[in-house]
Design an enzyme around this catalytic site. Structure first.
Site, short mmCIF file in Angstrom:
data_model
loop_
_atom_site.label_atom_id
_atom_site.label_comp_id
_atom_site.label_asym_id
_atom_site.label_seq_id
_atom_site.Cartn_x
_atom_site.Cartn_y
_atom_site.Cartn_z
N SER A 174 0.85 -1.19 0.00
CA SER A 174 0.00 0.00 0.00
C SER A 174 0.88 1.23 0.00
O SER A 174 2.03 1.20 0.47
CB SER A 174 -0.90 0.01 1.24
OG SER A 174 -1.49 1.28 1.44
N TYR A 190 -2.15 -0.55 10.41
CA TYR A 190 -2.27 -0.90 9.00
C TYR A 190 -1.03 -0.46 8.22
O TYR A 190 -0.44 -1.24 7.46
CB TYR A 190 -3.52 -0.26 8.40
CG TYR A 190 -3.68 -0.51 6.92
CD1 TYR A 190 -4.22 -1.70 6.45
CD2 TYR A 190 -3.29 0.46 5.99
CE1 TYR A 190 -4.36 -1.94 5.09
CE2 TYR A 190 -3.42 0.23 4.63
CZ TYR A 190 -3.97 -0.96 4.19
OH TYR A 190 -4.09 -1.20 2.84
#
Length: 250
Positions: free
Chosen positions: A141, A155
């Site tokens: 990501s 995350y």
């Protein structure tokens, strides 16, 4: 080189599901894994109906169970007669501010996004090393570039760990026939991104996001932020600008 037999984890929804459709339309044989096997069965029926020449194998899989990952990858390899590409895509976007009594969400995210991804890499590379060929794809990501505050801290940390693993494997395997690609998607329109509240003005459609991902995968790029030039600029800014600057918009 055409990577004919492709395994995708987290294939029951979002990026994984749409990647499966793209590769099926290109005539590839697929091995699809996720926890929701009913969704996989429906997807397999759709893909085979639209592309009758391909083979599609499905298995239920929780990537946090290492023994299950090794077993399922082996079963799918045997069913398809081999694996040429493994896309480590399964992930969670849960999260809470650290220290607020909601550790379970953060621990689940870390366990799935990094420890589960590491299990997949172990299983995939054992297969690739045995065959002296293969393409490992890690779906990280853009949040791997810089630690994000608040509910996205765990995350972003998990995705940074995954991107670092991709870098390590790229260096290690550079002189072998095994290739490694690390993808750093920005905001792409999925159910997970909607729940996480990603900025809508920067959010790419699922179609354009997956198109960019599949293009990068097929070209076997080493590391790429996507989709489009906007996320390449953001990637550079997050990696190289000082915290005093990036903290203003994180």
């Amino acid at each position: 080189m055409t990577r004919q037999r492709i395994l995708i984890t987290g294939a029951s929804s979002g990026l994984g599901e749409e990647m499966a459709r793209r590769f099926a339309a290109a005539g590839r044989d697929l091995a699809l894994c996720a926890r929701r096997v009913d969704r996989l069965d429906a997807l397999r029926a759709e893909l085979v109906a639209e592309n009758p020449s391909i083979s599609v194998a499905v298995r239920a899989l929780d990537v946090t169970e290492h023994e299950s990952v090794v077993r399922v990858f082996g079963e799918l390899r045997d069913e398809l007669g081999g694996l040429d590409r493994v896309i480590v895509n399964a992930g969670l976007g849960k999260g809470a501010k650290i220290g607020t009594g909601k550790a379970r969400a953060n621990l689940a995210t870390a366990q799935t996004n990094f420890v589960g991804a590491l299990s997949q890499c172990e299983a995939a590379l054992e297969i690739f090393r045995d065959g002296n060929s293969g393409h490992l794809v890690l779906v990280s990501s853009i949040s791997a570039d810089r630690g994000l505050p608040g509910p996205k801290a765990a995350y972003s940390a998990s995705k940074a760990a995954l991107a670092s693993l991709g870098e390590s494997l790229t260096i290690e395997l550079a002189r072998t026939p095994i290739r490694v690609t690390t993808l750093l998607p920005g905001f792409v329109e999925t159910d997970m991104s909607a729940r996480s509240g990603d900025a809508s003005r920067l959010t790419a459609s699922l179609d354009s996001g997956v198109s960019a991902m599949v293009d990068a995968i097929e070209k076997e790029k080493i590391r790429v932020a996507l989709p489009g030039p906007t996320w390449k600029v953001i990637d550079t800014a997050l990696r190289f600008l000082p915290n005093s600057v990036t903290a203003r918009f994180l």
